[in-house]
Design an enzyme around this catalytic site. Structure first.
Site, short mmCIF file in Angstrom:
data_model
loop_
_atom_site.label_atom_id
_atom_site.label_comp_id
_atom_site.label_asym_id
_atom_site.label_seq_id
_atom_site.Cartn_x
_atom_site.Cartn_y
_atom_site.Cartn_z
N GLY A 11 0.84 -1.20 0.00
CA GLY A 11 0.00 0.00 0.00
C GLY A 11 0.87 1.24 0.00
N GLY A 13 0.21 4.56 -0.24
CA GLY A 13 -0.65 5.75 -0.18
C GLY A 13 -0.09 6.82 0.72
CB THR A 93 -16.98 4.33 5.42
OG1 THR A 93 -16.22 5.13 6.32
CG2 THR A 93 -18.31 3.99 6.07
CD GLU A 161 2.43 6.57 10.93
OE1 GLU A 161 3.23 5.68 10.62
OE2 GLU A 161 2.68 7.42 11.81
CB ALA A 223 -5.74 8.70 18.85
CG LEU A 227 -6.79 14.19 17.83
CD1 LEU A 227 -5.88 13.65 16.73
CD2 LEU A 227 -6.15 15.42 18.49
CB CYS A 276 -8.37 9.69 9.82
SG CYS A 276 -7.00 8.86 9.05
CE LYS A 279 -10.63 5.09 7.59
NZ LYS A 279 -9.53 4.35 7.01
CE LYS A 339 -3.77 18.02 7.62
NZ LYS A 339 -3.19 17.59 8.87
C1 UDX Z 1 -5.72 12.93 11.56
C2 UDX Z 1 -4.96 12.76 12.89
O1 UDX Z 1 -4.53 14.04 13.36
C3 UDX Z 1 -3.79 11.82 12.70
O2 UDX Z 1 -3.14 11.61 13.94
C4 UDX Z 1 -4.29 10.51 12.14
O3 UDX Z 1 -3.22 9.63 11.91
C5 UDX Z 1 -5.07 10.71 10.85
O4 UDX Z 1 -6.12 11.66 11.07
P1 UDX Z 1 -5.37 14.36 9.36
O5 UDX Z 1 -6.67 13.80 8.89
O6 UDX Z 1 -4.21 14.38 8.41
O7 UDX Z 1 -4.85 13.57 10.65
O8 UDX Z 1 -5.62 15.88 9.79
P2 UDX Z 1 -5.80 16.72 11.14
O9 UDX Z 1 -4.69 17.70 11.23
O10 UDX Z 1 -6.05 15.88 12.31
O11 UDX Z 1 -7.13 17.55 10.80
C6 UDX Z 1 -8.37 16.91 10.58
C7 UDX Z 1 -9.44 17.93 10.27
O12 UDX Z 1 -9.78 18.71 11.42
C8 UDX Z 1 -9.04 18.93 9.18
O13 UDX Z 1 -10.13 19.12 8.30
C9 UDX Z 1 -8.72 20.17 9.95
O14 UDX Z 1 -8.88 21.33 9.20
C10 UDX Z 1 -9.74 20.08 11.08
N1 UDX Z 1 -9.36 20.86 12.27
C11 UDX Z 1 -8.25 20.53 12.98
C12 UDX Z 1 -10.14 21.94 12.67
O15 UDX Z 1 -11.16 22.26 12.05
N2 UDX Z 1 -9.77 22.64 13.79
C13 UDX Z 1 -8.66 22.34 14.51
O16 UDX Z 1 -8.40 23.02 15.51
C14 UDX Z 1 -7.88 21.23 14.09
P1 ADP Z 2 -4.03 5.80 3.22
O1 ADP Z 2 -4.45 7.23 3.36
O2 ADP Z 2 -4.56 4.93 4.34
O3 ADP Z 2 -2.57 5.60 3.00
P2 ADP Z 2 -4.50 5.39 0.39
O4 ADP Z 2 -5.80 5.16 -0.30
O5 ADP Z 2 -3.77 6.65 0.14
O6 ADP Z 2 -4.81 5.23 1.96
O7 ADP Z 2 -3.48 4.20 0.11
C1 ADP Z 2 -3.79 2.86 0.15
C2 ADP Z 2 -3.08 2.18 -1.01
O8 ADP Z 2 -3.25 0.76 -0.86
C3 ADP Z 2 -3.63 2.53 -2.40
O9 ADP Z 2 -2.60 3.06 -3.20
C4 ADP Z 2 -4.16 1.18 -2.96
O10 ADP Z 2 -3.94 1.02 -4.34
C5 ADP Z 2 -3.31 0.18 -2.16
N1 ADP Z 2 -3.92 -1.17 -2.10
C6 ADP Z 2 -5.19 -1.50 -1.83
N2 ADP Z 2 -5.36 -2.84 -1.86
C7 ADP Z 2 -4.14 -3.38 -2.15
C8 ADP Z 2 -3.64 -4.72 -2.30
N3 ADP Z 2 -4.44 -5.76 -2.16
N4 ADP Z 2 -2.33 -4.88 -2.62
C9 ADP Z 2 -1.52 -3.79 -2.76
N5 ADP Z 2 -1.92 -2.53 -2.61
C10 ADP Z 2 -3.21 -2.30 -2.31
#
Ligand code: UDX
Ligand code: ADP
Length: 462
Positions: A11, A13, A93, A161, A223, A227, A276, A279, A339
């Site tokens: 993966g 991503g 989801t 993560e 977590a 948040l 995140c 979901k 963001k």
């Molecule tokens: C989040 C978690 O922080 C991270 O630890 C986890 O691994 C993945 O999900 P991320 O989705 O990258 O990370 O963004 P984050 O900085 O947490 O912000 C999430 C959302 O909340 C954004 O849309 C951001 O704009 C919003 N936010 C954040 C607010 O509206 N107000 C704030 O004070 C903080």
């Molecule tokens: P995240 O934000 O959790 O990293 P992404 O959608 O950005 O999620 O990344 C997940 C990655 O996993 C995608 O690039 C997708 O193609 C890959 N993936 C999904 N299923 C498989 C699989 N069976 N084998 C290898 N890669 C996969």
């Protein structure tokens, strides 16, 4: 070159790519390979234009790629050659069947476990990196046990993560903590130690927390729920501020100075987005319901409901402020990413607002320094009703309203006198992130609508 250890990540991503790049940079004695079924993605990782925008990522990939960091589509070979396998495939989801709209869709994870089983000729440590429902390790173990091969043992670990997009490299290089969960068996504890030793190469030992595997799996969901709950709490307060002439920014400052509360995640806005929060909370809600904990499920579900309410409230305020009609008016969105400092548009509030605006027959201009390409994919099919202009000054031309959707720093620095000149009058600013100098914009002639603060307007409303 002979490497001490071979690490694979399935993966490539937002999680797998940056995480493996940092592991490769910090552990030059390890060979790190990242595989994906998506050929375009792998081609991107092997090119000069990486498939994701993340500050600091380009430099690390350039430094390690071809030395101890490799990107490939050869999943079987990758599995055969590695003793440590991170799984970071997507777990969106579920959109169908039981739990649709709530539960996590773990089909990609199961497929990965089957791939690992099919191609392994030696024992492996398999690490859950993707966010997953608690008890997923059990499901993976059951797959591994379904056709045992003599001398091949799979030890499943959970190592969620916690990086946030936009600060991924910083978060990975200097994490608040690293969490590693395992079975509390001798093989589990040995495998856990192997992973601890990898992280200990750059993370202080006291920040590496070990736990049982279920606590680790559940901690990730909790977590994110905590948040998101802070964001929903301050957003709920912002609605009350607008009724009472309190100022949500002053409240954030006042309560955030209490060391028991802390200052982070108290910025009111149009609502949280990203791959995140929603979901993971829905997943938590589904888990609680499936264990018969209806009240607990309702408690967490309200965090998502307040988020939807906040965006709906913002849109209603816009419509009312713009004299009840948006038909034929041009609305310019400053920012489309969920963001700042990312091109990611997953669950971006801007996407939902755009649908609402188009339903009112408004015309929409989208302006984001990194996310315009993803916006085009998200909004494909709308044709002429949407235009994409990256430059914010050009994007404002002939707009009736500006809506700050993303907290990109550039929006704080633009010359709003010039922006005002370009717009139709009356000109509106809806600051969905509370990042502009509202008084100054009002003095330039704008009608300004922040979040959780009094509006500053030259118009008269009853
Ligand atoms: C989040 C978690 O922080 C991270 O630890 C986890 O691994 C993945 O999900 P991320 O989705 O990258 O990370 O963004 P984050 O900085 O947490 O912000 C999430 C959302 O909340 C954004 O849309 C951001 O704009 C919003 N936010 C954040 C607010 O509206 N107000 C704030 O004070 C903080
Ligand atoms: P995240 O934000 O959790 O990293 P992404 O959608 O950005 O999620 O990344 C997940 C990655 O996993 C995608 O690039 C997708 O193609 C890959 N993936 C999904 N299923 C498989 C699989 N069976 N084998 C290898 N890669 C996969």
């Amino acid at each position: 070159m002979k490497f001490a250890k071979s690490i694979l990540c399935i993966g490539a991503g937002y999680v797998g790519g940056p995480t493996m790049a940092v592991i490769a940079a910090k552990c030059p004695e390890c060979k790190v390979t990242v595989v994906d079924i998506n050929e375009d993605r792998i081609r991107g990782w092997n090119s000069d234009k990486l498939p994701i925008y993340e500050p600091g990522l380009d430099a690390i990939v350039k430094q390690c790629r071809g030395k101890n960091l490799f990107f490939s589509t050869d999943i079987p070979q990758g599995i055969r050659d590695s003793e440590i396998i991170f799984v970071s495939v997507n777990t969106p989801t579920k959109t169908f069947g039981e739990g649709a709209g709530m539960a996590s869709d773990v089909q990609y994870l199961e497929r990965t476990a089957r791939d690992i089983l099919a191609h392994s000729r030696s024992s492996k440590i398999v690490i859950e990196k993707s966010t997953i429902p608690v008890k997923t390790a059990q499901a993976m173990e059951n797959i591994f046990l379904s056709s045992p091969r003599s001398g091949v043992h799979f030890e499943v670990l959970s190592n969620p993560e916690f990086l946030a997009e936009g600060t991924a490299i910083r978060d990975l290089e200097n994490p608040d903590r690293v969490l590693i969960g395992s079975r509390e068996t001798p093989t589990g504890i040995t495998a856990r130690q192997t992973l601890v030793d990898i992280y200990a190469q750059w993370v202080p030992r006291e920040r590496i927390i070990t736990s049982n595997i279920w606590s680790s799996e559940l901690s990730k969901l909790v977590a994110n729920a905590f948040l998101a709950q802070r964001v929903s709490s301050i957003n709920a307060v912002s609605a009350l501020c607008e009724k009472t002439q309190a100022d949500v920014r002053e409240i954030s400052r006042a309560i955030g100075a209490d060391s028991r509360i802390g200052a982070k995640f108290l910025n009111a806005g149009i609502g949280f987005g990203g791959s995140c929060f929603k979901k993971d909370i829905l997943n938590l809600v589904y888990l609680c319901r499936s264990y018969g904990l209806e009240e607990v499920a309702n408690y967490w579900e309200s965090v998502v409901k307040i988020n939807e309410y906040q965006l709906g409230r913002f849109f209603s305020k816009m419509l009312k402020a713009m004299l009840g009609t948006m038909s034929g008016k041009r609305i310019c969105l400053y920012g489309f990413a969920f963001k700042a400092d990312t091109g990611d548009t997953r669950e971006s509030p801007a996407k939902y607002l755009t649908h609402k605006l188009l339903a009112e027959n408004a015309m929409v201009t989208i302006s984001d320094p990194q996310a315009n390409d993803n916006a085009k994919i998200d909004l494909a099919g709308y044709g002429e009703a949407i235009q994409y202009i990256a430059d914010p000054l050009d994007a404002a031309r002939d707009a009736d309203a500006l809506v700050v959707m993303t907290d990109w720093d550039i929006y704080r620095k633009i010359d709003y006198a010039q922006v005002f000149q370009k717009m139709r009058k009356p000109a509106f600013i809806f600051d969905g992130r509370n990042i502009l100098d509202h008084k100054k914009c009002f003095e330039l002639g704008f009608n300004v609508f922040p979040i959780g603060q009094q509006e500053l307007t030259h118009l008269k409303y009853e």
